[in-house]
Structures are given as structure tokens and as C-alpha cells.
Design a protein around this motif. Structure first.
Motif, mmCIF file in Angstrom:
data_model
loop_
_atom_site.group_PDB
_atom_site.id
_atom_site.type_symbol
_atom_site.label_atom_id
_atom_site.label_comp_id
_atom_site.label_asym_id
_atom_site.label_seq_id
_atom_site.Cartn_x
_atom_site.Cartn_y
_atom_site.Cartn_z
ATOM 1 N N ASP A 88 0.824 -1.204 0.000
ATOM 2 C CA ASP A 88 0.000 0.000 0.000
ATOM 3 C C ASP A 88 0.863 1.261 0.000
ATOM 4 N N ALA A 89 2.007 1.178 0.682
ATOM 5 C CA ALA A 89 2.909 2.325 0.720
ATOM 6 C C ALA A 89 3.503 2.591 -0.665
ATOM 7 N N GLN A 90 3.897 1.520 -1.359
ATOM 8 C CA GLN A 90 4.446 1.675 -2.706
ATOM 9 C C GLN A 90 3.399 2.269 -3.649
ATOM 10 N N PHE A 91 2.170 1.798 -3.515
ATOM 11 C CA PHE A 91 1.078 2.309 -4.344
ATOM 12 C C PHE A 91 0.818 3.779 -4.021
ATOM 13 N N GLY A 92 0.780 4.103 -2.732
ATOM 14 C CA GLY A 92 0.545 5.483 -2.332
ATOM 15 C C GLY A 92 1.653 6.405 -2.792
ATOM 16 N N LEU A 93 2.888 5.920 -2.740
ATOM 17 C CA LEU A 93 4.034 6.699 -3.213
ATOM 18 C C LEU A 93 3.851 7.075 -4.680
ATOM 19 N N HIS A 103 4.714 12.110 -13.484
ATOM 20 C CA HIS A 103 3.984 10.941 -13.975
ATOM 21 C C HIS A 103 4.901 9.786 -14.362
ATOM 22 N N TYR A 104 6.028 10.111 -14.966
ATOM 23 C CA TYR A 104 6.926 9.021 -15.377
ATOM 24 C C TYR A 104 7.538 8.343 -14.153
ATOM 25 N N LYS A 105 7.899 9.133 -13.150
ATOM 26 C CA LYS A 105 8.404 8.545 -11.908
ATOM 27 C C LYS A 105 7.330 7.674 -11.255
ATOM 28 N N ALA A 106 6.090 8.155 -11.337
ATOM 29 C CA ALA A 106 4.984 7.374 -10.780
ATOM 30 C C ALA A 106 4.860 6.033 -11.499
ATOM 31 N N GLU A 141 1.443 15.254 -22.702
ATOM 32 C CA GLU A 141 1.986 15.612 -21.388
ATOM 33 C C GLU A 141 3.507 15.783 -21.482
ATOM 34 N N ARG A 142 4.003 16.835 -20.830
ATOM 35 C CA ARG A 142 5.447 17.082 -20.823
ATOM 36 C C ARG A 142 6.094 16.323 -19.663
ATOM 37 N N ASP A 143 7.254 15.786 -19.922
ATOM 38 C CA ASP A 143 7.975 15.064 -18.884
ATOM 39 C C ASP A 143 8.476 16.066 -17.848
ATOM 40 N N LYS A 144 8.334 15.720 -16.569
ATOM 41 C CA LYS A 144 8.719 16.621 -15.484
ATOM 42 C C LYS A 144 9.911 16.062 -14.738
#
Length: 329
Positions: A88-93, A103-106, A141-144
């Protein structure tokens, strides 16, 4: 004595300034098992056990305080990586990263969750979130990175959709992700890769509604290539084959009439190309080769205006190839 007091006061001020300066937004805190850590804004992001740590993280997330929520989730994963709360922590992260525009990090964090816990109860939800992130990049979407939105990154859409298909080829989002690989490749001006992606939709999901859409998209991709071809008729031939196959496979499709119109336009284009090749050989006095192409126009596209012109050319050039009559003895 006074000198000793003065030096003590200076030392205390220096230590206080290093550890917790008045204008420091993140005081340095030491905790057993964690060592020294900065706590943003002086807000505690620590709890005594993984269950309470997860609850604290979720409370910050519910308040849209994603920065502190990220600190909580990361602390949980670092201190209790094997706990029941870790998934759940990984998902929340990943959720919080996406909310902050990373978004890409997500996507990467969602993928890390699947790598660590392939049988996770969150499997379908993770794939759905990854699919949605792919759609964001597909839409521009632009990469952040480092807090700045840089350039549009449709190539990331390809990477993400391909990973979604790899993760769950027969998941609810699998067929759609495979189709969108093709759409993204077309945006990247890679028609051959797009066509291959569409072909995979038909191969893997022949009964899915998107198979029909992909079959039509293959014809369109070849058609666009044919529009750019002058003497290379390969793309036009492939487009004709694709649309012909489409009409055979999906005779009741609502795209049938459109496919027929493209087919007629392509056959006309094919006839034009063949006729021009014939003209090229004719202008170089290679009449035999010219006749081969004029006859192809007539055979392959007999109803076109180009076929009428080709017939006249055949009538004109054929006598030139007739053997000369023997000389009188």
C-alpha cells in the motif's frame, strides 16, 4: 570566567544554527534506527510501526499534502520493506508522485510494486494507473524533472503501453494498450513500427472490437506512405491489400464505405504510378519496358482514366516493336 561563558554561548549558537536555524524549513532530527533526517516544515512524518506509519501517510495524502505523504511512504518502505503495509505504501508513493506531476516517476514506482509483489491484490489497479499515465504522454503531457516540465515525450507513451501489455496482455487494458502503441508510433513518425503494433492487436485479440479498428489503421498507415511515393509503388500495393483484407474480414463494418473509397483512390494512385514509370521508359526509348507497365495499368486498374491513356500508348508503341518486313530478294 567571562571568556569561558562567552565561548560557551558562541558554541551553543553555532550548534543551534547548524541543527535548527531559525529560518530552516526542515530541521534535522535524529531517530533510532533511522539516523539523522530532515523533516520538512518541522512536521513529524514518523510513526512507531508500519500500520500507524501508513495511516499517517494516508492522512497527509487525504489533505493533499503530497510532500509530507511522500516522506511518510518513503520512510515506511525504508524502515519496514517486508511489512504487510509495504504494498500500500508503494502504491501510495506512486499516487502522490503522479499528483505532483511526476507521472513518469509514478509509472516507475507502480512498476516497482509489480516487480516486488507480482501477485499483489492491487494488480489490476496498478495496470489501470499505468495505462492512464501512458494516455497522458500520448495526449502531449510534458515530462517533469527537477520541478520543471520539459518536452513532450510520446516515446514514453510507447514504453509505458508496451510495459502494460507485457505486465498483463489479457488484462482489461491489454488490448487498448497494444493499440495505443501503434497510435504513439504514428505520432513519432514511425509508420512501420505502428503497423507492426496494429498487427499484434489482430494477432493477439482477433475477437476484440479493436481488431477491426487496428485493421483499418493498417490500411491508413500504408495509404499515408503511398501518398508520398512517386515511383515506389510498394506502399500503395500494401495499402490496397490491407483495405481489401479489411473488406473481406469486416463486411458489415461502419467503415466499409470509407475503406472502399480509399481503395478506389489507391487503385487510381497505383495506376498513375505505373503509367508514369511507363512514360519514363518510353522517354528513354525503351519501348518494350514501357509496354510492360502500360499493360499493367490496363490489367490491374481497367476502369480508371489511366487505363484509357495506357491503351492508347499500347496502340502507338506496339507497331514500333513489330519486326521489320524482310528485304525484297
Amino acid at each position: 570566567m567571562r571568556l569561558r561563558i562567552f565561548l560557551s554561548l558562541v558554541l551553543a549558537a553555532l550548534v543551534g544554527g547548524v541543527v535548527a536555524p531559525p529560518d530552516c524549513p526542515a530541521p534535522l532530527i535524529w531517530r533510532k534506527g533511522e539516523g539523522w533526517r530532515y523533516e520538512s516544515g518541522g512536521v513529524s512524518t514518523a510513526a512507531p510501526n508500519p500500520t500507524e506509519q501508513l495511516a499517517l501517510a494516508r492522512s497527509f495524502q487525504a489533505q493533499k499534502d503530497y510532500g509530507h505523504a511522500l516522506d511518510c511512504y518513503r520512510r515506511l518502505l525504508a524502515r519496514w520493506p517486508a511489512s504487510a503495509a509495504a504494498q500500500d505504501a508503494q502504491f501510495g508513493l506512486a499516487e502522490c508522485l503522479s499528483r505532483k506531476g511526476y507521472h513518469y516517476k509514478a509509472f516507475k514506482e507502480y512498476q516497482a510494486l509489480l516487480a516486488k509483489h507480482p501477485d499483489t491484490k492491487l494488480f489490476d489497479e496498478v495496470l489501470q494507473r499505468q495505462f492512464e499515465i501512458g494516455n497522458l504522454f500520448l495526449a502531449g503531457e510534458r515530462d517533469k524533472a527537477w520541478g520543471i516540465r520539459w518536452f513532450k515525450a510520446p516515446e514514453k507513451a510507447v514504453e509505458i503501453f508496451e510495459q502494460v501489455v507485457k505486465n498483463g496482455p489479457f488484462s482489461p487494458v491489454g488490448p487498448e494498450a497494444q493499440y495505443r502503441v501503434g497510435v504513439a508510433q504514428e505520432k513519432l513518425q514511425e509508420p512501420k513500427l505502428a503497423i507492426r503494433a496494429y498487427e499484434k492487436v489482430i494477432e493477439r485479440y482477433p475477437k476484440h472490437p479493436l481488431a477491426e479498428t487496428a485493421a483499418f489503421a493498417i490500411g491508413l498507415a500504408y495509404y499515408r506512405e503511398a501518398k508520398q511515393a512517386e515511383y515506389d509503388q510498394g506502399a500503395a500495393d500494401q495499402a490496397i491489400t490491407a483495405f481489401s483484407d479489411f473488406l473481406v474480414r469486416y463486411p458489415r463494418s461502419n467503415r466499409t464505405e470509407m475503406a472502399r473509397q480509399f481503395l478506389v483512390a489507391l487503385q487510381r494512385e497505383q495506376a498513375r504510378g505505373l503509367f508514369q514509370i511507363g512514360q519514363f521508359y518510353e522517354s528513354n526509348r525503351k519501348y518494350k519496358a514501357a509496354l510492360i507497365y502500360y499493360n499493367e495499368v490496363i490489367e490491374q486498374n481497367p476502369q480508371t482514366d489511366w487505363a484509357k491513356l495506357a491503351r492508347r500508348k499500347v496502340e502507338t508503341l506496339t507497331p514500333r516493336l513489330a519486326p521489320a518486313p524482310p528485304a525484297p530478294s
